[in-house]
Design an enzyme around this catalytic site. Sequence first.
Site, mmCIF file in Angstrom:
data_model
loop_
_atom_site.group_PDB
_atom_site.id
_atom_site.type_symbol
_atom_site.label_atom_id
_atom_site.label_comp_id
_atom_site.label_asym_id
_atom_site.label_seq_id
_atom_site.Cartn_x
_atom_site.Cartn_y
_atom_site.Cartn_z
ATOM 1 N N GLY A 1 -5.335 38.951 48.192
ATOM 2 C CA GLY A 1 -4.800 37.670 47.715
ATOM 3 C C GLY A 1 -4.127 36.981 48.861
ATOM 4 O O GLY A 1 -4.452 36.896 50.010
ATOM 5 N N TYR B 1 7.160 37.745 32.799
ATOM 6 C CA TYR B 1 6.882 37.194 34.140
ATOM 7 C C TYR B 1 7.776 36.135 34.522
ATOM 8 O O TYR B 1 8.182 36.068 35.604
ATOM 9 C CB TYR B 1 5.385 36.615 33.836
ATOM 10 C CG TYR B 1 4.811 36.191 35.413
ATOM 11 C CD1 TYR B 1 4.750 37.008 36.696
ATOM 12 C CD2 TYR B 1 4.587 34.814 35.352
ATOM 13 C CE1 TYR B 1 4.298 36.662 37.743
ATOM 14 C CE2 TYR B 1 4.078 34.329 36.776
ATOM 15 C CZ TYR B 1 3.905 35.118 37.985
ATOM 16 O OH TYR B 1 3.656 34.590 39.148
ATOM 17 N N ASN C 1 -2.204 43.305 51.694
ATOM 18 C CA ASN C 1 -3.660 43.812 51.525
ATOM 19 C C ASN C 1 -4.728 42.813 50.765
ATOM 20 O O ASN C 1 -5.842 43.036 51.029
ATOM 21 C CB ASN C 1 -3.606 45.369 51.205
ATOM 22 C CG ASN C 1 -3.233 45.242 49.649
ATOM 23 O OD1 ASN C 1 -1.990 45.027 49.439
ATOM 24 N ND2 ASN C 1 -4.117 45.717 48.739
ATOM 25 N N ILE D 1 4.943 41.697 55.666
ATOM 26 C CA ILE D 1 4.510 41.271 54.367
ATOM 27 C C ILE D 1 4.264 42.251 53.408
ATOM 28 O O ILE D 1 3.428 43.275 53.251
ATOM 29 C CB ILE D 1 3.215 40.497 54.584
ATOM 30 C CG1 ILE D 1 3.411 39.431 55.719
ATOM 31 C CG2 ILE D 1 2.829 39.630 53.068
ATOM 32 C CD1 ILE D 1 1.950 38.678 56.020
ATOM 33 N N THR D 2 5.000 42.255 52.025
ATOM 34 C CA THR D 2 4.627 43.064 50.776
ATOM 35 C C THR D 2 3.359 42.680 50.412
ATOM 36 O O THR D 2 3.135 41.361 50.063
ATOM 37 C CB THR D 2 5.825 43.240 50.079
ATOM 38 O OG1 THR D 2 5.904 41.971 49.165
ATOM 39 C CG2 THR D 2 7.064 43.428 50.582
ATOM 40 N N GLY D 3 2.542 43.543 49.942
ATOM 41 C CA GLY D 3 1.348 43.223 49.305
ATOM 42 C C GLY D 3 0.464 42.264 50.214
ATOM 43 O O GLY D 3 -0.514 41.380 49.778
#
Length: 319
Positions: A48, A199, A46, A42-44
């Site tokens: 949310g 975005y 850490n 999983i990227t990110g």
Amino acid sequence: MPLVRGFQLFCPTKRGCLGARRATSRSSGVTVYATAKRAVFITGGNTGIGYETAKALAAQGFRVTIGCRDAVKAGLALARIKEAFPSAVLDSVPLDLADLSSVSDCAKRVLDSGVQYDVWINNAGVMSCPKMSTAQGFEYQLGVNHLGHFALTNQVLPALQTSNKPVRIINVASAAHAFGKIDFNDLMLDRSYDAWQSYGRSKLANILFSYELNRRLRPGDNITVNCLHPGIVKTELGRYMAAETTWYMPLAMGLMKLFMLEPAQGAATSIYLASSPEVEGVTGKYFVNCSRAVSSNDSYNHDTARRLWEISQELTMAP
């Protein structure tokens, strides 16, 4: 449903992810499906929804690897998961999606580890940030949200293709893709920059990448590729929004907070796509609230997807 700057607010229903259809994890309050021993990257992971996804899957026996730019934050996140689930198998890999050298280093570490991943979740991202550039000079939101993940996924793809088990690739996009446009004449928005348009464009790129990757996979590849909108979630992703000084932003933020999901709720569709037997073999689809949905008309344009792939490949020097 209400709209805020082009976002369709996500309102869970009893029939959606939050209405448990299998055993529910007490730690997250979302549906997690029992699995045999599997591995997920999983990227990110850490913070949310990435963190909540990692925690919920670890609770069900997944071996969890997170890609994180900050080693201290990665360590703290894994320690919290380990404290909750002492038997969890966890590790982290340094990953800065704004630097293709870091992306390549991460891919090499993943390949050298010998771990055969069952699930690959491209989750990390930035939102509505001011005009900035990545280490290679790419517009920041396109660079982090799309190009970094494009390069990383393509570099580990050969290993995923040769795995002796089914693999699920999951891209976390957004309903914001609906107001995104791909302008190949100004891909880095050098002529005109708007944080929200940037975005939306990066999230449209996530979906175009998902659909095009699915089309490019070989007939014998045992890989599915899907993407999702997680909802409007209370995470660090909105830190640039909070810093905006426009007169309407405090009003917009106040309205959005009335509808925002907690991170564990926002992780529900990622968890569903990672572990549910209901989506076994399902590929090339867009999901909202654990259900198949229709993405924007632009997202189904094969010519745009093909050209974006080719340009992304050239920019990142991906395989």
